[in-house]
Motif scaffolding. Sequence first.
Motif, short mmCIF file in Angstrom:
data_model
loop_
_atom_site.label_atom_id
_atom_site.label_comp_id
_atom_site.label_asym_id
_atom_site.label_seq_id
_atom_site.Cartn_x
_atom_site.Cartn_y
_atom_site.Cartn_z
N ASP A 33 -37.73 56.20 14.71
CA ASP A 33 -37.90 55.36 15.88
C ASP A 33 -39.36 54.94 16.02
O ASP A 33 -40.17 55.23 15.15
CB ASP A 33 -37.37 56.04 17.15
N GLN A 34 -39.69 54.27 17.13
CA GLN A 34 -41.02 53.67 17.23
C GLN A 34 -42.15 54.70 17.30
O GLN A 34 -43.29 54.38 17.05
CB GLN A 34 -41.10 52.69 18.41
N PHE A 35 -41.81 55.96 17.65
CA PHE A 35 -42.83 57.02 17.66
C PHE A 35 -42.96 57.68 16.28
O PHE A 35 -43.69 58.64 16.12
CB PHE A 35 -42.47 58.10 18.68
N LEU A 36 -42.19 57.16 15.32
CA LEU A 36 -42.07 57.75 13.99
C LEU A 36 -41.48 59.17 14.05
O LEU A 36 -41.75 60.01 13.20
CB LEU A 36 -43.40 57.74 13.22
N ASN A 37 -40.68 59.43 15.10
CA ASN A 37 -39.81 60.59 15.08
C ASN A 37 -38.83 60.38 13.93
O ASN A 37 -38.43 59.25 13.66
CB ASN A 37 -39.00 60.72 16.37
N ILE A 38 -38.45 61.45 13.26
CA ILE A 38 -37.66 61.33 12.04
C ILE A 38 -36.40 62.18 12.13
O ILE A 38 -36.46 63.33 12.58
CB ILE A 38 -38.50 61.80 10.82
N ARG A 39 -35.25 61.61 11.72
CA ARG A 39 -34.03 62.41 11.59
C ARG A 39 -33.79 62.65 10.10
O ARG A 39 -33.73 61.71 9.32
CB ARG A 39 -32.82 61.64 12.14
N LEU A 40 -33.63 63.92 9.74
CA LEU A 40 -33.34 64.26 8.35
C LEU A 40 -31.98 64.95 8.26
O LEU A 40 -31.64 65.77 9.11
CB LEU A 40 -34.40 65.21 7.78
N ASP A 41 -31.23 64.62 7.21
CA ASP A 41 -29.95 65.26 6.93
C ASP A 41 -30.08 66.11 5.68
O ASP A 41 -30.93 65.84 4.83
CB ASP A 41 -28.87 64.20 6.71
N ASN A 42 -29.17 67.08 5.54
CA ASN A 42 -29.14 67.93 4.35
C ASN A 42 -30.50 68.50 4.02
O ASN A 42 -30.99 68.37 2.90
CB ASN A 42 -28.64 67.13 3.14
N ILE A 43 -31.12 69.13 5.00
CA ILE A 43 -32.50 69.55 4.83
C ILE A 43 -32.63 70.82 4.00
O ILE A 43 -31.71 71.62 3.92
CB ILE A 43 -33.22 69.75 6.19
N LYS A 44 -33.79 70.96 3.40
CA LYS A 44 -34.13 72.15 2.65
C LYS A 44 -35.60 72.44 2.93
O LYS A 44 -36.44 71.54 2.83
CB LYS A 44 -33.91 71.90 1.16
N VAL A 45 -35.89 73.68 3.32
CA VAL A 45 -37.28 74.05 3.59
C VAL A 45 -37.92 74.53 2.29
O VAL A 45 -37.33 75.36 1.58
CB VAL A 45 -37.36 75.15 4.66
N LEU A 46 -39.08 73.99 1.96
CA LEU A 46 -39.78 74.48 0.78
C LEU A 46 -40.29 75.89 1.08
O LEU A 46 -40.69 76.16 2.20
CB LEU A 46 -40.94 73.54 0.42
N ASP A 47 -40.28 76.74 0.07
CA ASP A 47 -40.68 78.13 0.26
C ASP A 47 -39.81 78.81 1.33
O ASP A 47 -40.29 79.28 2.34
CB ASP A 47 -42.17 78.22 0.65
N GLU A 48 -38.50 78.79 1.06
CA GLU A 48 -37.54 79.30 2.03
C GLU A 48 -37.68 80.81 2.24
O GLU A 48 -37.36 81.32 3.31
CB GLU A 48 -36.11 78.97 1.58
N MET B 1 -32.73 53.99 15.57
CA MET B 1 -33.32 54.94 16.52
C MET B 1 -33.01 56.38 16.13
O MET B 1 -31.87 56.72 15.84
CB MET B 1 -32.75 54.69 17.92
N ALA B 2 -34.05 57.17 16.10
CA ALA B 2 -33.87 58.60 15.80
C ALA B 2 -33.54 59.29 17.12
O ALA B 2 -34.39 59.90 17.74
CB ALA B 2 -35.12 59.18 15.18
N SER B 3 -32.29 59.19 17.53
CA SER B 3 -31.91 59.67 18.85
C SER B 3 -31.43 61.12 18.79
O SER B 3 -31.04 61.61 17.74
CB SER B 3 -30.81 58.77 19.41
N LEU B 4 -31.47 61.77 19.94
CA LEU B 4 -31.01 63.16 20.02
C LEU B 4 -29.55 63.22 20.46
O LEU B 4 -29.00 64.30 20.66
CB LEU B 4 -31.88 63.94 21.02
N GLN B 5 -28.90 62.05 20.60
CA GLN B 5 -27.56 61.97 21.15
C GLN B 5 -26.59 62.94 20.46
O GLN B 5 -25.85 63.64 21.11
CB GLN B 5 -27.04 60.54 21.05
N GLY B 6 -26.62 62.96 19.14
CA GLY B 6 -25.66 63.79 18.40
C GLY B 6 -25.78 65.27 18.66
O GLY B 6 -24.90 66.04 18.28
N TYR B 7 -26.88 65.71 19.29
CA TYR B 7 -27.12 67.14 19.47
C TYR B 7 -26.61 67.69 20.80
O TYR B 7 -26.55 68.90 20.98
CB TYR B 7 -28.61 67.45 19.37
N VAL B 8 -26.25 66.80 21.74
CA VAL B 8 -25.83 67.27 23.06
C VAL B 8 -24.57 68.12 22.92
O VAL B 8 -23.65 67.77 22.17
CB VAL B 8 -25.61 66.08 24.02
N ASP B 9 -24.56 69.25 23.64
CA ASP B 9 -23.46 70.23 23.60
C ASP B 9 -23.35 70.97 22.26
O ASP B 9 -22.38 71.67 22.02
CB ASP B 9 -22.10 69.59 23.94
#
Lengths: 96, 95
Positions: A33-48, B1-9
């Motif tokens: 989004d405009q704040f450069l908030n990021i949604r990631l799927d299928n995540i993996k943490v390096l050095d788990e 949009m990187a929304s939080l909608q999917g996380y509610v509940d």
Amino acid sequence: MLIFSVFKTLTDQQVTVELKNDLSITGTLKSVDQFLNIRLDNIKVLDEARHPHMMAVKNCFIRGSVVRYVQLPPSGVDTQLLEDATRREHVSQAKR
Amino acid sequence: MASLQGYVDHRVLLILQDGRAIVGIMAGYDQKSNVVLSDSKERVYSMDEGVEEIPLGLYLVKGDQIVLIGELDENADQAVDLSSIRAEPLPPIRY
């Protein structure tokens, strides 16, 4: 704004996000989004082994303000195009 | 949009700027990514003993304190034996 557009073109690509708490997370970029908030799927943490905190987390929302770096796939970025676009943006901002 | 909608509940893991980890059910959020968690617990990690869960109840977390919100896979989370995990707490954010 330009960088926001760049990230939008990178959705569904594999990226690694390094946070300002030194945590690195790899995953599929789902949205930005405009704040450069990021949604990631299928995540993996390096050095788990050192960071087991997110073992049961499959997808996450990262606040833009805590991102240090985003490692992008080289194939996903046209550097020449990006260079030109940043220059054009710089010129248009200087005019204002 | 990187929304939080999917996380509610859903059960989520919140990581805060000071390195704390809180799990709870996301009851709501707003534009500034302020988040309300119900039935929340803090997970305290240490190298000397297993993970300690401290019940916190209903919590409102200010958006600017949040580093990351992760959706917990309930089955995967329940399969983890927290008492057997030894780990350093996450470091705080350093600008």
